[in-house]
Enzyme design. Structure first.
Site, mmCIF file in Angstrom:
data_model
loop_
_atom_site.group_PDB
_atom_site.id
_atom_site.type_symbol
_atom_site.label_atom_id
_atom_site.label_comp_id
_atom_site.label_asym_id
_atom_site.label_seq_id
_atom_site.Cartn_x
_atom_site.Cartn_y
_atom_site.Cartn_z
ATOM 1 N N ASN A 1 0.845 -1.196 0.000
ATOM 2 C CA ASN A 1 0.000 0.000 0.000
ATOM 3 C C ASN A 1 0.878 1.244 0.000
ATOM 4 O OD1 ASN A 1 -1.680 2.135 0.501
ATOM 5 N ND2 ASN A 1 -2.901 1.076 2.074
ATOM 6 N N CYS B 1 -29.597 22.205 -26.709
ATOM 7 C CA CYS B 1 -28.481 22.277 -27.661
ATOM 8 C C CYS B 1 -28.240 23.726 -28.069
ATOM 9 C CB CYS B 1 -28.758 21.413 -28.882
ATOM 10 S SG CYS B 1 -30.274 21.829 -29.761
ATOM 11 N N CYS C 1 -2.202 5.257 0.262
ATOM 12 C CA CYS C 1 -3.130 5.916 1.182
ATOM 13 C C CYS C 1 -2.774 7.401 1.349
ATOM 14 C CB CYS C 1 -3.091 5.202 2.531
ATOM 15 S SG CYS C 1 -4.257 5.887 3.701
ATOM 16 N N CYS D 1 -36.540 15.288 -32.078
ATOM 17 C CA CYS D 1 -36.347 16.472 -31.236
ATOM 18 C C CYS D 1 -37.592 16.752 -30.403
ATOM 19 C CB CYS D 1 -36.020 17.688 -32.110
ATOM 20 S SG CYS D 1 -35.847 19.210 -31.162
ATOM 21 N N ASN E 1 -5.092 4.195 -6.148
ATOM 22 C CA ASN E 1 -5.552 4.375 -4.782
ATOM 23 C C ASN E 1 -6.407 5.645 -4.785
ATOM 24 O OD1 ASN E 1 -5.711 4.590 -1.865
ATOM 25 N ND2 ASN E 1 -3.959 3.217 -1.800
#
Lengths: 468, 443
Positions: A131, A347, A134, A341, A199
């Site tokens: 590890n 849009c 962390c 539409c 991680n």
């Protein structure tokens, strides 16, 4: 029936889905329950020096009606005695000899590393995950991401571990770094068998508006935590790709980050992961989500004709290029399928305010119209459109030409003035600035504003009439 | 085959008249508000007679700014809570929602609207106050949606306002004329109290203005007078037997129901005459009051009914049966109603024609006439120079609401001939501004 089993750097697992080192793998009880539910492996919650935890430990990011699209924690590594964990690892391996149990470790000195590696090997672990990721609590003590951010330190520790390791060693990388491939290469130099990433990302998920404190709140105060959950997948995918494509990394990758369903897992795999690790989704929905994941993966593999996981690992990598290798001659423009539409005009506003003013409203209909010559094919409109296949990007070039930035650079045809061919060969088209003024008046003004506007218009008319 | 048991107590009444647009809880409001697309130039705003900025208030709800949402709503419509529940949203805002075009359930705008305003009302959130006093006074006749809306707007403009109401409670149609499954009295009155507290106008109840003398007194003491008098009693059918017991007007029936709840007497077999929304209400209500059979009789075909389709569906849903192409010719009975003599009709070139020799009697023990309301011509005739059109509607300037007597302004049913609460609320707000423009010489 496709074969889901994997052999990840020597660690065998009936399927590529592992639980990541985290609260769901805190005890033998949980790991056995998970295996029973169908998980292929589990990376045991990190074992190491004694720690104490605070409450509360988790913070969430909710988006509209969705809970925990992002999640963070300030929990440390396992706060259970090492001997309890070792005994439980042994028991799990007895009951599930064909499932993968990987011990996640985090200690400081060379001696401590040697001791704990031997301990977990003796307990029957199939692999070890270091590890180095962390990002809270442990890094301040010179562990976790503090190691992951220092490639040389990382390499040294990997070397210490490899001195005694008899089982495969995975190095878990922190994303809290500018170039993920540097620690990945360091892991390889140190002799690691594989890498896993990402991680958690250092984060503050939110601030309490009444208490003026960041989440999670511990007696009125808070701290930065580690970010994960669906929101981090794009970052994880990019980093997995970076490692998978790097010629000097060349290690099996266990993909972690935002995996909640089979699609997420397949994306990680297509970008180079050969096992995937899941945490947040299991914390949110429980171990039962594995059924959807394995069934979705199986179906996908069947549909695509993949027999094993390795048929698909890295399948998307050849298509992930540097920007300079993209075809500048490829041209698409937006097309609105009028029948589909629904007239929300999202849009229009998106293009008008957020893009290139290439969509206009039309008299007598709520269906907007693309101004082809202004459309640069940016895709924003189709992304905001709430209707499937209503706005599509249509190819405009004939496919005969191919030219990349790199080729232009080589040929010495890089532009020396601003003249974007993609906007019709003219200078980039922008409406007259004054045209922006009063645009909102076309809109139906709400409530009071509308009445005032009408009154104003009436007053103007009256003034005009009286002056005639 | 009555679906509803005759209610004999208040809880039973409320059970039969359960709200068709119940209050949303916070989760519901969060989920529903999440769905709003935030359309540009949103069709829902255009479809709302009061022009509420709907996407804005929905987004405010979604971000936890419920008070801001209530403000957005009230800024456009003082009957924000009531309209959320009683408006025909199916044909207004929700009917215009773009989701309809995708065959997706439209956003439940009405319920979201009531959700936000209800919270403001219950917490008595201070959103508005009277404007600085300008020394002028306006009298308002009628405390219905038009009168109260005008009162609120005029107060915000700094006018002193007195409201004169013939009945004992405010909000007119909203409390006396709307079907109880659309909104409860408590909810209506809570909004009225809230508005009164916010704006500080006075309402004088049981104060009908009916004589020339009373009007003169108002003309002397006030700078302008707002007529929010609505419509009058149910029009008579002018049929033989109409005077028999249990032949009642729909407006009167609904009012009694709203006030007396389960103590309202309803026949076992009810015939409702008419094809408008009021007829649907009366039929639906009769069924919910436990009538065994309810027949809706209309002189034209089903498609030609004036009622909204969803209102007819609502009535059908509680077991009301339709009887079409029939015209009543007599209310039969011996002292009390025993049936209606109908004659069949056919529509020819848009005209209703009777079919000779097709008479029949449909037995019943109650007749509800939902055949339109009369105009308040008596009162209007007392106002000098006030013009009404050939349908009995007060003639007024479209923009300012000023009548042909410059001191009088009007909005609501008396002017538009009968429309929704939301129309009255919206028109009255505009008229209040018209009064303001008139009195401050800004015409």
């Amino acid at each position: 029936m496709p074969d889901l089993s994997i052999n990840f750097a020597g660690i065998k697992s009936p399927n590529p889905f592992w639980l990541a080192s985290a609260p769901p793998t805190n005890s033998g009880y949980q790991v056995m329950k998970a295996f029973d539910a169908g998980w292929g492996g589990a990376v045991w919650k990190t074992l190491g020096v004694p720690v104490v935890n605070v409450s509360s430990r988790y913070g969430g990011v909710n988006y509209r009606d969705k809970r925990l699209v992002g999640f963070n924690n300030i929990e440390l590594i396992s706060d259970r005695p090492l001997s309890d964990n070792l005994r439980e690892i042994e028991e799990v391996k007895k009951r599930f000899p064909h499932h993968a149990v990987i011990a996640s470790l985090m200690v400081q000195s060379r001696q401590e590393w040697h001791d704990i590696v031997r301990d977990v090997q003796n307990a029957g672990s199939d692999g070890i995950e270091l590890n180095f990721g962390c990002p809270h609590g442990m890094c301040e003590r010179g562990m976790g991401s503090a190691v992951g951010q220092e490639p040389e330190v990382l390499q040294t520790i990997v070397e210490w571990v490899m001195e005694v390791a008899k089982i495969p060693v995975i190095v878990k990388l922190t994303p809290n770094i500018s170039d993920i491939t540097e620690p990945a290469m360091a892991a390889r130099r140190g002799g690691a068998d594989a890498i896993s990433l990402i991680n958690t990302i250092q984060s503050i998920v939110g601030v309490d508006l009444d208490l003026f404190a960041p989440y999670p709140i511990v007696d009125g105060k808070g701290s930065n935590g580690g970010y994960c959950g669906p929101a981090v997948k794009p970052i994880a995918l990019n980093m997995v790709k970076n490692c998978a494509q790097h010629p000097e990394v060349q290690l099996p990758i266990s993909g972690i980050g935002g995996i909640e369903n089979w699609r997420d897992a397949v994306e990680h795999i297509l970008l180079g992961a050969s096992s995937v690790q899941v945490c947040t989704a299991a914390m949110h929905f429980g171990f039962g989500i594995i059924r959807e994941m394995t069934s979705g993966l199986e179906q996908y593999m069947t549909d695509k004709g993949f027999h094993t996981i390795y048929d698909m690992v890295g399948k998307a990598l050849p298509n992930v290029k540097h920007w300079e290798d993209l075809n500048l001659k490829y041209k698409v423009t937006a097309h609105i399928n009028e029948d589909k539409c629904i007239g929300c005009q999202l849009c229009y506003t998106a293009c008008e305010d957020g893009a290139h003013q290439a969509i206009q409203l039309q008299e007598g209909t709520r269906v907007p119209e693309i101004i082809d010559e202004n459309c640069v094919g940016c895709n924003l409109c189709s992304l905001v459109c709430p209707v499937e296949q209503c706005i599509t990007m249509e190819r405009r070039d004939d496919g005969t030409e191919h030219l990349t930035w790199k080729e232009r650079t080589t040929a010495g045809t890089i532009p020396t003035e601003f003249n974007d061919e993609r906007a019709g060969g003219r200078h980039h088209w922008v409406p007259e600035p004054a045209a922006a003024l009063g645009k909102e008046q076309h809109k139906t003004l709400p409530g009071k504003a509308r009445q005032y506007a009408r009154a104003d218009a009436a007053a103007l008319q009256a003034t005009a009439a009286s002056s005639e | 085959m009555a679906e509803y048991k005759t209610p004999t107590s208040e809880p039973e009444f409320h059970a039969n008249f359960a709200q068709i647009k119940p209050r949303m809880n916070k989760s519901e409001a969060l989920f529903e508000s999440s769905r709003c697309l935030f359309c540009f130039d949103a069709p829902c705003i255009k479809a709302c007679p009061s022009g509420i900025d709907i996407p804005q208030f929905i987004r405010q709800i979604n971000t936890g700014n419920t008070t801001g949402a209530a403000r957005t709503i009230y800024e456009a419509n003082y009957f924000g809570n009531a309209c959320g529940k009683v408006c025909p949203t199916e044909v207004l805002c929700e009917g215009a929602c773009v989701y309809n075009l995708q065959d997706v359930k439209p956003i439940e705008i009405g319920r979201l609207q009531s959700f936000a305003t209800r919270e403001a009302i219950e917490q008595n959130k201070p959103l508005f106050g009277p404007g600085p006093a300008n020394g002028r006074k306006v009298a308002i006749i009628g405390a219905g949606p038009a009168g109260i809306s005008a009162a609120c707007e005029l107060r915000s403009l700094g006018y002193e306002v007195d409201v004169f109401e013939a009945k004992s409670q405010p909000s007119g149609l909203t409390v006396y004329g709307v079907a109880p499954y659309k909104i409860t009295n408590e909810e209506v009155l809570a909004e009225m109290t809230y508005l009164e507290n916010q704006f500080g106008f006075r309402v004088q109840y049981n104060q009908p203005i009916a004589s020339r003398r009373e009007l003169e007194a108002l003309e002397e003491s006030y700078d302008a007078i707002f007529l929010g008098i609505g419509l009058g009693a149910t029009n008579p059918l002018l049929l033989p037997g109409e005077e028999r017991n249990n032949c009642v007007g729909a407006v009167e029936f609904i009012e009694q129901l709203r006030v007396q709840h389960h103590r309202t007497a309803v026949g076992r077999k009810v015939i409702v005459l008419g094809g408008g929304n009021t007829a649907m209400d009366a039929a639906s209500e009769s069924a919910r009051m436990g009538a065994e059979d309810v027949i809706l009789a209309y002189r034209r075909g089903k498609e030609e009914m004036g009622a909204y389709e969803f209102e007819y569906d609502l009535a059908k849903g509680v077991g009301v049966k339709g009887l079409f192409n029939v015209a009543p010719v007599e209310i039969v009975g011996n002292g009390k109603v025993e049936g209606v003599r109908f004659i069949r009709t056919a529509t020819l070139h848009g005209q209703v024609q009777v079919v000779p020799g097709s008479e029949f009697v449909e037995p019943c023990d109650m007749v509800i006439k939902a055949t339109g309301q009369a105009k308040q011509t008596q009162l209007l005739s007392l106002i000098p120079g006030l013009q009404v059109d050939n349908k009995g509607r007060i003639v007024a300037d479209e923009r300012t609401g000023q009548t042909t007597n410059p001191k009088y302004f009007t909005s609501g049913d008396a002017r538009n001939g009968g429309a929704e609460v939301v129309n009255a609320a919206a028109e009255a707000k505009a008229t209040a501004r018209g009064i303001h423009a008139f009195l401050s010489g800004g015409f």
